[in-house]
Design a protein around this motif. Structure first.
Motif, PDB file in Angstrom:
ATOM      1  N   UNK A  59      -4.747 -61.241  28.506  1.00 43.75           N
ATOM      2  CA  UNK A  59      -3.588 -61.236  29.398  1.00 43.75           C
ATOM      3  C   UNK A  59      -3.980 -61.468  30.861  1.00 43.75           C
ATOM      4  N   UNK A  60      -5.229 -61.246  31.210  1.00 44.57           N
ATOM      5  CA  UNK A  60      -5.661 -61.316  32.609  1.00 44.57           C
ATOM      6  C   UNK A  60      -5.472 -62.691  33.230  1.00 44.57           C
ATOM      7  N   UNK A  61      -5.777 -63.740  32.488  1.00 47.67           N
ATOM      8  CA  UNK A  61      -5.646 -65.097  33.023  1.00 47.67           C
ATOM      9  C   UNK A  61      -4.182 -65.389  33.323  1.00 47.67           C
ATOM     10  N   UNK A  62      -3.296 -65.074  32.379  1.00 47.86           N
ATOM     11  CA  UNK A  62      -1.870 -65.333  32.573  1.00 47.86           C
ATOM     12  C   UNK A  62      -1.309 -64.506  33.719  1.00 47.86           C
ATOM     13  N   UNK A  63      -1.690 -63.246  33.781  1.00 49.67           N
ATOM     14  CA  UNK A  63      -1.216 -62.367  34.852  1.00 49.67           C
ATOM     15  C   UNK A  63      -1.682 -62.886  36.208  1.00 49.67           C
ATOM     16  N   UNK A  64      -2.945 -63.244  36.320  1.00 49.59           N
ATOM     17  CA  UNK A  64      -3.477 -63.745  37.592  1.00 49.59           C
ATOM     18  C   UNK A  64      -2.758 -65.021  38.018  1.00 49.59           C
ATOM     19  N   UNK A  65      -2.501 -65.923  37.081  1.00 53.51           N
ATOM     20  CA  UNK A  65      -1.824 -67.181  37.420  1.00 53.51           C
ATOM     21  C   UNK A  65      -0.387 -66.939  37.881  1.00 53.51           C
ATOM     22  N   UNK A  66       0.340 -66.087  37.180  1.00 53.73           N
ATOM     23  CA  UNK A  66       1.726 -65.806  37.573  1.00 53.73           C
ATOM     24  C   UNK A  66       1.771 -65.119  38.929  1.00 53.73           C
ATOM     25  N   UNK A  67       0.879 -64.160  39.147  1.00 52.60           N
ATOM     26  CA  UNK A  67       0.834 -63.469  40.441  1.00 52.60           C
ATOM     27  C   UNK A  67       0.489 -64.458  41.550  1.00 52.60           C
ATOM     28  N   UNK A  89      -6.791 -73.971  42.643  1.00 48.78           N
ATOM     29  CA  UNK A  89      -7.315 -73.816  41.289  1.00 48.78           C
ATOM     30  C   UNK A  89      -7.736 -72.355  41.175  1.00 48.78           C
ATOM     31  N   UNK A  90      -6.996 -71.562  40.424  1.00 48.92           N
ATOM     32  CA  UNK A  90      -7.155 -70.117  40.292  1.00 48.92           C
ATOM     33  C   UNK A  90      -7.062 -69.487  41.680  1.00 48.92           C
ATOM     34  N   UNK A  91      -8.180 -69.167  42.307  1.00 52.06           N
ATOM     35  CA  UNK A  91      -8.129 -68.577  43.651  1.00 52.06           C
ATOM     36  C   UNK A  91      -8.885 -69.415  44.676  1.00 52.06           C
ATOM     37  N   UNK A 117      -7.606 -61.124  49.173  1.00 48.97           N
ATOM     38  CA  UNK A 117      -8.152 -61.587  50.444  1.00 48.97           C
ATOM     39  C   UNK A 117      -8.979 -62.844  50.209  1.00 48.97           C
ATOM     40  N   UNK A 118      -8.784 -63.817  51.065  1.00 45.08           N
ATOM     41  CA  UNK A 118      -9.476 -65.091  50.963  1.00 45.08           C
ATOM     42  C   UNK A 118     -10.550 -65.194  52.034  1.00 45.08           C
ATOM     43  N   UNK A 119     -11.575 -65.969  51.756  1.00 42.40           N
ATOM     44  CA  UNK A 119     -12.548 -66.364  52.771  1.00 42.40           C
ATOM     45  C   UNK A 119     -12.262 -67.837  53.067  1.00 42.40           C
TER      46      UNK A 119
END
Length: 155
Positions: A59-67, A89-91, A117-119
């Motif tokens: 579920x982690x991949x789907x959750x991360x993409x939707x978020x 692409x992802x993050x 948080x992004x760099x």
């Protein structure tokens, strides 16, 4: 990325999903069970993961993409007019905008959610590596070539 998505943020984001066979309450109950019931063992101790979604969980991949889609939609509502290109692409994000807008936009990006948080990497000598691509600007268009990171030699 997965371990940075807080379960409460994931539940708020996924709350809009509906299924003809499950009510929203039932669906959210199942999502909550998946996100809140993550245990792991390390050196004979059992831990309950309370931050983020678990690596390796289906579920982690789907959750991360939707978020991230919801996060991105909120961010781009207030993007400066000079933002000409936004690719994610992802993050990992590749963006093209005027230099004067970079710092304020980056500050806004990192103010939306404290857990995400992004760099930032800026172009150097007109080129910027993005994933396995080296991007350079040639006049009014972008050129690409294959990019390989230099070998790690800190041994």
């Amino acid at each position: 990325m997965f371990t940075s998505i807080p379960p409460d943020l994931a539940k708020r984001t996924l709350g809009f999903l509906e299924n003809q066979k499950l009510s929203s309450t039932e669906l959210m109950g199942l999502i909550s069970m998946c996100l809140d019931s993550t245990y792991f063992r390390f050196r004979e101790h059992i831990y309950h993961q309370r931050k983020g979604t678990s690596m390796g969980s289906p579920i982690s991949v789907a959750v991360a993409e939707v978020v991230m889609q919801q996060f991105e939609a909120e961010l781009l509502k207030t993007a400066p007019p000079s933002l000409k290109l936004w690719m994610r692409y992802v993050d990992d994000v590749f963006a093209v905008m005027q230099d004067k807008d970079i710092d304020p936009f980056f500050t806004r990006l990192n103010s939306l959610e404290s857990a995400i948080q992004f760099s930032m990497e800026l172009k150097v000598n007109g080129v910027l590596p993005f994933l396995d691509i080296l991007v350079s600007r040639e006049g009014d268009h972008l050129e690409t070539s294959i990019y390989r990171k230099p070998p790690h030699t800190d041994f």
